[in-house]
Design an enzyme around this catalytic site. Sequence first.
Site, PDB file in Angstrom:
ATOM      1  N   GLY A  46     -28.292  35.358   2.079  1.00  0.00           N
ATOM      2  CA  GLY A  46     -28.181  36.664   1.029  1.00  0.00           C
ATOM      3  C   GLY A  46     -27.786  35.986  -0.273  1.00  0.00           C
ATOM      4  O   GLY A  46     -27.515  34.902  -0.465  1.00  0.00           O
ATOM      5  N   GLN A  51     -24.344  36.617  -8.651  1.00  0.00           N
ATOM      6  CA  GLN A  51     -23.991  35.222  -8.452  1.00  0.00           C
ATOM      7  C   GLN A  51     -24.800  34.167  -9.180  1.00  0.00           C
ATOM      8  O   GLN A  51     -24.435  33.102  -9.353  1.00  0.00           O
ATOM      9  CB  GLN A  51     -24.335  34.833  -6.841  1.00  0.00           C
ATOM     10  CG  GLN A  51     -23.452  35.388  -5.862  1.00  0.00           C
ATOM     11  CD  GLN A  51     -23.831  35.464  -4.583  1.00  0.00           C
ATOM     12  OE1 GLN A  51     -24.568  36.067  -3.966  1.00  0.00           O
ATOM     13  NE2 GLN A  51     -22.919  34.495  -3.873  1.00  0.00           N
ATOM     14  N   CYS A  91     -19.862  31.965   1.766  1.00  0.00           N
ATOM     15  CA  CYS A  91     -20.422  32.567   0.577  1.00  0.00           C
ATOM     16  C   CYS A  91     -20.818  31.310  -0.337  1.00  0.00           C
ATOM     17  O   CYS A  91     -20.191  30.386  -0.464  1.00  0.00           O
ATOM     18  CB  CYS A  91     -19.344  33.364  -0.497  1.00  0.00           C
ATOM     19  SG  CYS A  91     -19.689  34.266  -1.934  1.00  0.00           S
ATOM     20  N   LEU A  92     -21.983  31.589  -0.807  1.00  0.00           N
ATOM     21  CA  LEU A  92     -22.531  30.590  -1.612  1.00  0.00           C
ATOM     22  C   LEU A  92     -21.782  30.129  -3.018  1.00  0.00           C
ATOM     23  O   LEU A  92     -21.805  29.137  -3.582  1.00  0.00           O
ATOM     24  CB  LEU A  92     -23.938  30.664  -2.040  1.00  0.00           C
ATOM     25  CG  LEU A  92     -24.961  30.928  -0.937  1.00  0.00           C
ATOM     26  CD1 LEU A  92     -26.396  31.049  -1.285  1.00  0.00           C
ATOM     27  CD2 LEU A  92     -25.018  29.374  -0.102  1.00  0.00           C
ATOM     28  N   HIS A 133     -21.461  42.503   2.323  1.00  0.00           N
ATOM     29  CA  HIS A 133     -21.065  41.116   1.295  1.00  0.00           C
ATOM     30  C   HIS A 133     -21.745  41.105   0.009  1.00  0.00           C
ATOM     31  O   HIS A 133     -21.152  40.894  -1.016  1.00  0.00           O
ATOM     32  CB  HIS A 133     -21.415  40.080   2.110  1.00  0.00           C
ATOM     33  CG  HIS A 133     -20.862  38.617   1.482  1.00  0.00           C
ATOM     34  ND1 HIS A 133     -19.953  38.117   2.134  1.00  0.00           N
ATOM     35  CD2 HIS A 133     -21.567  38.287   0.562  1.00  0.00           C
ATOM     36  CE1 HIS A 133     -19.875  36.826   1.208  1.00  0.00           C
ATOM     37  NE2 HIS A 133     -20.708  36.892   0.258  1.00  0.00           N
ATOM     38  N   GLU A 134     -22.970  41.218   0.006  1.00  0.00           N
ATOM     39  CA  GLU A 134     -23.992  41.369  -1.335  1.00  0.00           C
ATOM     40  C   GLU A 134     -23.679  42.530  -2.227  1.00  0.00           C
ATOM     41  O   GLU A 134     -23.466  42.483  -3.330  1.00  0.00           O
ATOM     42  CB  GLU A 134     -25.376  41.062  -0.935  1.00  0.00           C
ATOM     43  CG  GLU A 134     -25.757  40.113   0.073  1.00  0.00           C
ATOM     44  CD  GLU A 134     -25.365  38.659  -0.449  1.00  0.00           C
ATOM     45  OE1 GLU A 134     -25.016  38.577  -1.730  1.00  0.00           O
ATOM     46  OE2 GLU A 134     -24.905  37.861   0.498  1.00  0.00           O
ATOM     47  N   HIS A 137     -20.488  41.758  -4.058  1.00  0.00           N
ATOM     48  CA  HIS A 137     -20.714  40.969  -5.129  1.00  0.00           C
ATOM     49  C   HIS A 137     -21.070  41.832  -6.407  1.00  0.00           C
ATOM     50  O   HIS A 137     -20.711  41.927  -7.633  1.00  0.00           O
ATOM     51  CB  HIS A 137     -21.825  39.929  -5.002  1.00  0.00           C
ATOM     52  CG  HIS A 137     -21.520  38.757  -4.487  1.00  0.00           C
ATOM     53  ND1 HIS A 137     -20.581  37.950  -4.945  1.00  0.00           N
ATOM     54  CD2 HIS A 137     -21.730  38.112  -3.300  1.00  0.00           C
ATOM     55  CE1 HIS A 137     -20.307  36.907  -3.870  1.00  0.00           C
ATOM     56  NE2 HIS A 137     -21.237  36.965  -2.854  1.00  0.00           N
TER      57      HIS A 137
HETATM   58  O1  K1U Z   1     -23.659  35.961  -0.845  1.00  0.00           O
HETATM   59  C1  K1U Z   1     -23.697  34.886  -0.471  1.00  0.00           C
HETATM   60  O2  K1U Z   1     -23.226  34.022  -0.885  1.00  0.00           O
HETATM   61  C2  K1U Z   1     -24.668  34.338   0.685  1.00  0.00           C
HETATM   62  C3  K1U Z   1     -23.850  34.318   1.825  1.00  0.00           C
HETATM   63  C4  K1U Z   1     -24.188  35.440   2.631  1.00  0.00           C
HETATM   64  C5  K1U Z   1     -23.296  35.645   4.050  1.00  0.00           C
HETATM   65  C6  K1U Z   1     -22.928  34.798   4.681  1.00  0.00           C
HETATM   66  C7  K1U Z   1     -22.124  35.167   6.114  1.00  0.00           C
HETATM   67  C8  K1U Z   1     -21.727  36.358   6.189  1.00  0.00           C
HETATM   68  C9  K1U Z   1     -21.744  37.290   5.260  1.00  0.00           C
HETATM   69  C10 K1U Z   1     -22.667  36.946   4.053  1.00  0.00           C
HETATM   70  C11 K1U Z   1     -24.213  33.052   2.527  1.00  0.00           C
HETATM   71  O3  K1U Z   1     -25.519  32.964   2.938  1.00  0.00           O
HETATM   72  S1  K1U Z   1     -23.296  31.708   3.204  1.00  0.00           S
HETATM   73  C12 K1U Z   1     -24.208  30.454   4.049  1.00  0.00           C
HETATM   74  C13 K1U Z   1     -24.644  30.997   5.360  1.00  0.00           C
HETATM   75  O4  K1U Z   1     -23.947  31.929   5.959  1.00  0.00           O
HETATM   76  C14 K1U Z   1     -25.840  30.473   5.976  1.00  0.00           C
HETATM   77  C15 K1U Z   1     -26.232  29.375   5.653  1.00  0.00           C
HETATM   78  C16 K1U Z   1     -27.575  28.778   6.261  1.00  0.00           C
HETATM   79  C17 K1U Z   1     -27.759  29.471   7.650  1.00  0.00           C
HETATM   80  C18 K1U Z   1     -26.958  30.373   8.130  1.00  0.00           C
HETATM   81  C19 K1U Z   1     -26.152  30.916   7.397  1.00  0.00           C
HETATM   82 ZN    ZN Z   2     -21.115  35.761  -1.199  1.00  0.00          ZN
END
Ligand code: K1U
Ligand code: ZN
Length: 167
Positions: A46, A51, A91-92, A133-134, A137
């Site tokens: 996401g 972000q 979270c990225l 989560h998004e 943000h």
């Molecule tokens: O909003 C963001 O920073 C993105 C975030 C979203 C998220 C992940 C987990 C739970 C709730 C919301 C991410 O994508 S973090 C990376 C991640 O979870 C992932 C990366 C590669 C493959 C699978 C998952």
């Molecule tokens: Zn996030």
Amino acid sequence: MALLKILHFPDPRLHTVAKPVAEITPEIRQLAADMAETMYAAPGIGLAATQVDRHIRLLVVDISEEKNSLLTFINPRILMKEGEIVREEGCLSVPGIYDKVTRAEHIRVQATHLDGESFELDATGLLAVCIQHEIDHLNGKVFVEYLSRLKQSRIKRKLTKQALEAM
Ligand code: K1U
Ligand code: ZN
């Protein structure tokens, strides 16, 4: 298309409340495409416009393994929340930090597609968690704010140190 720079916690810009998208222009469509490219490249499931330092109510999500189920939400609103789920989140904008957060297990969301059509979506499990989560943000909230004050200050210290070392 272009890869966008992702803001990292504790950047104060992550606490900006995003404004509604008034009109779906070619610039909005381009931003949505660039956000999707940035999310896939990260990789993530996401990404919210906040972000990438664009403070409008736009987010992209794709929880599929094949990365072929992109969902774009403009001006999303949660119509209904039900149940409770505890999941580990990442979270990225908070690289390398994962922790458990409690959220609604099932939600109904209303939003607008890139073609201007309104839609409603029922989501459960990871998709529901990711959309919440998004949307957080877009409201200026980062998932670490659900953690204890002690964890938040440790994370802040760690990421500030990393940012200084990268300069
Ligand atoms: O909003 C963001 O920073 C993105 C975030 C979203 C998220 C992940 C987990 C739970 C709730 C919301 C991410 O994508 S973090 C990376 C991640 O979870 C992932 C990366 C590669 C493959 C699978 C998952
Ligand atoms: Zn996030």
